[in-house]
Design an enzyme around this catalytic site. Sequence first.
Site, PDB file in Angstrom:
ATOM      1  N   ASN A 108       0.801  -1.233   0.000  1.00 52.20           N
ATOM      2  CA  ASN A 108       0.000   0.000   0.000  1.00 52.20           C
ATOM      3  C   ASN A 108       0.834   1.283   0.000  1.00 52.20           C
ATOM      4  O   ASN A 108       0.488   2.259  -0.653  1.00 52.20           O
ATOM      5  CB  ASN A 108      -1.005  -0.009   1.148  1.00 52.20           C
ATOM      6  N   GLY A 112       1.978  -6.128   7.382  1.00 53.51           N
ATOM      7  CA  GLY A 112       1.065  -6.788   6.445  1.00 53.51           C
ATOM      8  C   GLY A 112      -0.216  -7.182   7.147  1.00 53.51           C
ATOM      9  O   GLY A 112      -0.558  -6.643   8.203  1.00 53.51           O
ATOM     10  N   THR A 157      -1.424 -13.191   7.821  1.00 54.51           N
ATOM     11  CA  THR A 157      -0.028 -13.476   7.461  1.00 54.51           C
ATOM     12  C   THR A 157       0.838 -13.344   8.715  1.00 54.51           C
ATOM     13  O   THR A 157       1.744 -14.149   8.945  1.00 54.51           O
ATOM     14  CB  THR A 157       0.478 -12.501   6.370  1.00 54.51           C
ATOM     15  N   GLU A 212       3.448  -5.378  12.417  1.00 55.85           N
ATOM     16  CA  GLU A 212       2.510  -4.258  12.206  1.00 55.85           C
ATOM     17  C   GLU A 212       1.406  -4.781  11.308  1.00 55.85           C
ATOM     18  O   GLU A 212       1.640  -5.037  10.132  1.00 55.85           O
ATOM     19  CB  GLU A 212       3.233  -3.081  11.527  1.00 55.85           C
ATOM     20  N   CYS A 244      -3.298   1.515   6.336  1.00 55.52           N
ATOM     21  CA  CYS A 244      -3.710   0.794   7.552  1.00 55.52           C
ATOM     22  C   CYS A 244      -4.299   1.745   8.589  1.00 55.52           C
ATOM     23  O   CYS A 244      -5.034   1.329   9.468  1.00 55.52           O
ATOM     24  CB  CYS A 244      -2.521   0.046   8.136  1.00 55.52           C
ATOM     25  N   GLU A 299       7.253   0.419  16.245  1.00 55.09           N
ATOM     26  CA  GLU A 299       8.315   0.936  15.389  1.00 55.09           C
ATOM     27  C   GLU A 299       8.503   2.417  15.715  1.00 55.09           C
ATOM     28  O   GLU A 299       7.786   2.974  16.552  1.00 55.09           O
ATOM     29  CB  GLU A 299       7.922   0.783  13.916  1.00 55.09           C
TER      30      GLU A 299
HETATM   31  P1  NDP Z   1       0.087  -9.454   3.243  1.00 58.07           P
HETATM   32  O1  NDP Z   1       0.059  -9.931   4.641  1.00 58.07           O
HETATM   33  O2  NDP Z   1      -0.597 -10.244   2.211  1.00 58.07           O
HETATM   34  O3  NDP Z   1       1.583  -9.284   2.741  1.00 58.07           O
HETATM   35  C1  NDP Z   1       2.561  -8.494   3.391  1.00 58.07           C
HETATM   36  C2  NDP Z   1       3.932  -8.949   2.956  1.00 58.07           C
HETATM   37  O4  NDP Z   1       4.161 -10.265   3.446  1.00 58.07           O
HETATM   38  C3  NDP Z   1       4.114  -9.036   1.453  1.00 58.07           C
HETATM   39  O5  NDP Z   1       5.438  -8.708   1.108  1.00 58.07           O
HETATM   40  C4  NDP Z   1       3.832 -10.499   1.188  1.00 58.07           C
HETATM   41  O6  NDP Z   1       4.367 -10.934  -0.018  1.00 58.07           O
HETATM   42  C5  NDP Z   1       4.497 -11.127   2.378  1.00 58.07           C
HETATM   43  N1  NDP Z   1       4.059 -12.486   2.739  1.00 58.07           N
HETATM   44  C6  NDP Z   1       2.904 -13.114   2.423  1.00 58.07           C
HETATM   45  N2  NDP Z   1       2.893 -14.371   2.941  1.00 58.07           N
HETATM   46  C7  NDP Z   1       4.058 -14.523   3.619  1.00 58.07           C
HETATM   47  C8  NDP Z   1       4.637 -15.574   4.369  1.00 58.07           C
HETATM   48  N3  NDP Z   1       4.017 -16.743   4.548  1.00 58.07           N
HETATM   49  N4  NDP Z   1       5.850 -15.394   4.925  1.00 58.07           N
HETATM   50  C9  NDP Z   1       6.501 -14.217   4.776  1.00 58.07           C
HETATM   51  N5  NDP Z   1       6.014 -13.185   4.056  1.00 58.07           N
HETATM   52  C10 NDP Z   1       4.802 -13.322   3.485  1.00 58.07           C
HETATM   53  O7  NDP Z   1      -0.454  -7.950   3.291  1.00 58.07           O
HETATM   54  P2  NDP Z   1      -0.745  -7.009   2.064  1.00 58.07           P
HETATM   55  O8  NDP Z   1       0.489  -6.854   1.242  1.00 58.07           O
HETATM   56  O9  NDP Z   1      -2.006  -7.448   1.418  1.00 58.07           O
HETATM   57  O10 NDP Z   1      -0.961  -5.600   2.806  1.00 58.07           O
HETATM   58  C11 NDP Z   1      -2.156  -5.201   3.335  1.00 58.07           C
HETATM   59  C12 NDP Z   1      -2.195  -5.442   4.832  1.00 58.07           C
HETATM   60  O11 NDP Z   1      -1.120  -4.774   5.458  1.00 58.07           O
HETATM   61  C13 NDP Z   1      -3.450  -4.883   5.479  1.00 58.07           C
HETATM   62  O12 NDP Z   1      -3.957  -5.826   6.386  1.00 58.07           O
HETATM   63  C14 NDP Z   1      -2.960  -3.661   6.211  1.00 58.07           C
HETATM   64  O13 NDP Z   1      -3.731  -3.293   7.325  1.00 58.07           O
HETATM   65  C15 NDP Z   1      -1.590  -4.086   6.620  1.00 58.07           C
HETATM   66  N6  NDP Z   1      -0.781  -2.911   6.898  1.00 58.07           N
HETATM   67  C16 NDP Z   1      -0.455  -2.635   8.212  1.00 58.07           C
HETATM   68  C17 NDP Z   1       0.266  -1.497   8.532  1.00 58.07           C
HETATM   69  C18 NDP Z   1       0.667  -1.192   9.939  1.00 58.07           C
HETATM   70  O14 NDP Z   1       1.549  -0.366  10.121  1.00 58.07           O
HETATM   71  N7  NDP Z   1       0.077  -1.809  10.933  1.00 58.07           N
HETATM   72  C19 NDP Z   1       0.678  -0.538   7.476  1.00 58.07           C
HETATM   73  C20 NDP Z   1       0.284  -0.945   6.150  1.00 58.07           C
HETATM   74  C21 NDP Z   1      -0.418  -2.087   5.884  1.00 58.07           C
HETATM   75  P3  NDP Z   1       3.439 -10.979  -1.351  1.00 58.07           P
HETATM   76  O15 NDP Z   1       2.797  -9.658  -1.521  1.00 58.07           O
HETATM   77  O16 NDP Z   1       4.422 -11.247  -2.392  1.00 58.07           O
HETATM   78  O17 NDP Z   1       2.455 -12.072  -1.113  1.00 58.07           O
END
Ligand code: NDP
Length: 480
Positions: free
Chosen positions: A151, A227, A231, A249, A283, A461
């Site tokens: 994002n 993420g 996950t 996070e 987020c 963080e």
């Molecule tokens: P994901 O959890 O799908 O992915 C996050 C990252 O983790 C990506 O690089 C993804 O790779 C990777 N990933 C996926 N599966 C695994 C695994 N099994 N082991 C290690 N890494 C893995 O989240 P999104 O990318 O869809 O992002 C959206 C989410 O992030 C929302 O829930 C949002 O709220 C959260 N978010 C939280 C923030 C915070 O500060 N709290 C800030 C911004 C977002 P790939 O994309 O290649 O699958």
Amino acid sequence: MSQQILNYVDGELKPSKNGTTIDNIDPSIGRVYSTLPASSTEDVNGAVLAAKKALPQWSGLSIEKRSKILHRIADNIEARREELALAESVDNGKPKHLANQIDIPRAAANFRFFASAIVGNSTDANVMEGQAVNYTRRKSIGVVGCISPWNLPLYLFTWKIAPALATGNCVIAKPSELTPMTAFLLSDVCIESGLPAGVLNILHGYGAEVGQAIVEHPEIKAISFTGGTNTGKKLAATAAPMFKKLSLELGGKNPNIIFEDCDFDEMLETTVRSSFTNQGEICLCGSRILVQNTFYDRFCSAFVDRVNKLVVGDPLTEVSMGALISYDHLQKIKYYVALAKEEGGTVLTGGREVRISGRCAEGYFYAPTVIAGLGNGCRFNQEEIFGPIVSIIPFKSEDEAINMANDTTYGLSATIWTSDVKRAHNVAHRLEAGVIWINCWLLRDLRTPFGGMKASGVGREGGDEALRFFTEAQNVCIKL
Ligand code: NDP
């Protein structure tokens, strides 16, 4: 021919060891425009070897020298701001002007902030009068992993990498497979800034493959992850038995609590921003708007009027909102709007795809959407949607607002609108959220702790919290 994104390992740009690639789509046109390496365990092993080789020199470098290199990276990000903003917009679908004003300047600021923070940082000493002196040493962890979402691609990627490098660690980092381009360009920035080979290694590919391999690698001692909550759960299950340090996070379902005594115009402008900036894909966006019932009708009508003025369109033009990240995400948004209707909600505005003529005819666009009439407990108001949809819910009393705000598994952020200073603090202290904004939103000071409670994460963080996460405390006691 489409552009080829490469891994950055041991100071060099290279394809994945197995040679396979993944298509990268520009979501504003719905077409492949580049490819990225589908990295695997083999690539992680190679990157860890390079990081281990670089570690003694990097962690042993004087703080001044390390700081200088990180400042140079910040300078070069700033110098390439236009190029990076365009790349971010094409890769993610967000308006280019937003990337230019927020994402890229913040990526530079992340490096600059931690480059300066290490210079001003000091450690504790505790004297046991007449007996002993203790001092706490903060040593780098070694090789660490940083995994970030799509994002705010470069913004969040550098938010992890900068403190990890500043504290003397070598890093294996993975951006989202959906938005790899600015991480790839960062590799080039690091090369031109003179970052020694192996200090930062950037691997591209699927989360379930290369991401999982990073988390599983026994020599990667800490993982900083941003993420989704599901996950995060998976990561924690893998990392915990290996006693890795973890910073998570995760998702949110953030409340905006709006009292009648607020500054209406300022609240309205900011609430529109906190709902729909970056297509609602932040987020920290407020997705549950809790409004005091005494002015509920006035709020709904003014809010909808203002939302109807937002322009959705080609992200390379001066629009309010660009494209959603992917076709799948568009389907998810459509599913939740259908669910809202099923659960008895009313669509006050939006609730439809937006078709753009010309260049973006095949892009993934959705109108900013406002739903009313749903109770806080329904699925629509409990599950994270992460798109341009908000729900308005009335409340009668302060207690009711606080109970609804806290009645969710998440606890990332909350916003309070009131001109009663006593109420503002009292409500803030009763909210289960890690980040609280009073009469503002997304006002960020990089020194402050950032992160969520409950299912929104583990750890914090920012500022000293990040410096502590990426170091091990070692107490040395000397008898007097
Ligand atoms: P994901 O959890 O799908 O992915 C996050 C990252 O983790 C990506 O690089 C993804 O790779 C990777 N990933 C996926 N599966 C695994 C695994 N099994 N082991 C290690 N890494 C893995 O989240 P999104 O990318 O869809 O992002 C959206 C989410 O992030 C929302 O829930 C949002 O709220 C959260 N978010 C939280 C923030 C915070 O500060 N709290 C800030 C911004 C977002 P790939 O994309 O290649 O699958």
